[in-house]
Design a protein around this motif. Structure first.
Motif, PDB file in Angstrom:
ATOM      1  N   MET A   1       0.852  -1.154   0.000  1.00 39.91           N
ATOM      2  CA  MET A   1       0.000   0.000   0.000  1.00 39.91           C
ATOM      3  C   MET A   1       0.906   1.228   0.000  1.00 39.91           C
ATOM      4  SD  MET A   1      -3.281   0.912   0.169  1.00 39.91           S
ATOM      5  CE  MET A   1      -4.019  -0.633   0.609  1.00 39.91           C
ATOM      6  N   LEU A   2       0.607   2.209  -0.861  1.00 40.78           N
ATOM      7  CA  LEU A   2       1.425   3.407  -0.978  1.00 40.78           C
ATOM      8  C   LEU A   2       0.567   4.659  -0.880  1.00 40.78           C
ATOM      9  CD1 LEU A   2       3.615   2.325  -4.033  1.00 40.78           C
ATOM     10  CD2 LEU A   2       4.302   2.352  -1.613  1.00 40.78           C
ATOM     11  N   ALA A   3       1.166   5.740  -0.383  1.00 41.24           N
ATOM     12  CA  ALA A   3       0.526   7.056  -0.373  1.00 41.24           C
ATOM     13  C   ALA A   3       1.418   7.991  -1.178  1.00 41.24           C
ATOM     14  CB  ALA A   3       0.380   7.579   1.053  1.00 41.24           C
ATOM     15  N   SER A   4       0.795   8.822  -1.995  1.00 38.46           N
ATOM     16  CA  SER A   4       1.577   9.767  -2.797  1.00 38.46           C
ATOM     17  C   SER A   4       1.002  11.169  -2.678  1.00 38.46           C
ATOM     18  CB  SER A   4       1.610   9.328  -4.265  1.00 38.46           C
ATOM     19  OG  SER A   4       0.304   9.332  -4.801  1.00 38.46           O
TER      20      SER A   4
ATOM     21  N   ALA B   1       3.540   0.754   3.084  1.00 38.85           N
ATOM     22  CA  ALA B   1       3.517  -0.316   4.081  1.00 38.85           C
ATOM     23  C   ALA B   1       3.381  -1.657   3.368  1.00 38.85           C
ATOM     24  CB  ALA B   1       2.366  -0.127   5.060  1.00 38.85           C
ATOM     25  N   VAL B   2       3.901  -2.678   4.032  1.00 35.31           N
ATOM     26  CA  VAL B   2       3.814  -4.051   3.537  1.00 35.31           C
ATOM     27  C   VAL B   2       2.946  -4.831   4.515  1.00 35.31           C
ATOM     28  CG1 VAL B   2       5.113  -6.170   3.083  1.00 35.31           C
ATOM     29  CG2 VAL B   2       6.094  -3.944   2.462  1.00 35.31           C
TER      30      VAL B   2
ATOM     31  N   ILE C   1      -3.066   7.361   6.494  1.00 32.11           N
ATOM     32  CA  ILE C   1      -3.902   7.084   5.324  1.00 32.11           C
ATOM     33  C   ILE C   1      -3.555   5.728   4.724  1.00 32.11           C
ATOM     34  CG2 ILE C   1      -2.478   8.272   3.574  1.00 32.11           C
ATOM     35  CD1 ILE C   1      -6.315   8.298   3.723  1.00 32.11           C
ATOM     36  N   VAL C   2      -2.275   5.360   4.743  1.00 36.47           N
ATOM     37  CA  VAL C   2      -1.873   4.041   4.254  1.00 36.47           C
ATOM     38  C   VAL C   2      -2.545   2.950   5.087  1.00 36.47           C
ATOM     39  CG1 VAL C   2       0.081   2.440   4.081  1.00 36.47           C
ATOM     40  CG2 VAL C   2       0.296   4.766   3.194  1.00 36.47           C
TER      41      VAL C   2
END
Length: 131
Positions: free
Chosen positions: A1-4, A13-14, A41-42
């Motif tokens: 999961m990624l936040a940009s 996060a994994v 948010i992730v």
């Protein structure tokens, strides 16, 4: 999961999942964007994804009690705490291994003072052996 943010990855996060259980394993974020709370948010998006996909349990994973920031982060989600006692045994030396703190060790003092570009090089070279 990624936040940009503005097409730049600022947190990730994994998670592992087995059966109906999801487990948070690793997380990281760009310190310059901490005001955006990208880790939150992730985590929220991961929780929603696992709920939508039928998972029944979400585990925030093991945390060394000395890692106050991570403990605070997980407590903020209302995660249930359980004490896990375990021992490490070195088969080669035929003895139990004393656990050392990964939070307050000398290596963290060095890493905290190392410029980001150098950390990225070390990470690319060595993470596959330590992750």
């Amino acid at each position: 999961m990624l936040a940009s943010y503005k097409k730049k990855i600022i947190a990730g996060a994994v998670y592992f999942h087995f059966g109906e259980k999801a487990i948070y394993k690793y997380g990281a974020s760009d310190i310059q964007y901490q005001g955006f709370r990208p880790n939150n948010i992730v985590m929220w998006e991961a929780i929603k994804w696992y709920c939508r996909n039928g998972y029944q349990e979400f585990c925030f994973g093991k945390t060394n009690l000395e890692h106050k920031g991570l403990v605070r982060f997980k407590n903020g989600w209302g995660a249930a705490k359980h004490m896990i006692k375990y021992y490490k045994y070195d088969l080669k030396d035929n003895k139990f291994v004393k656990e050392s703190s990964l939070v307050s060790g000398f290596h963290n003092k060095v890493f905290n003072k190392t410029p980001i570009p150098i950390l990225k090089v070390f990470g690319n070279l060595f993470y596959k052996y330590m992750g």
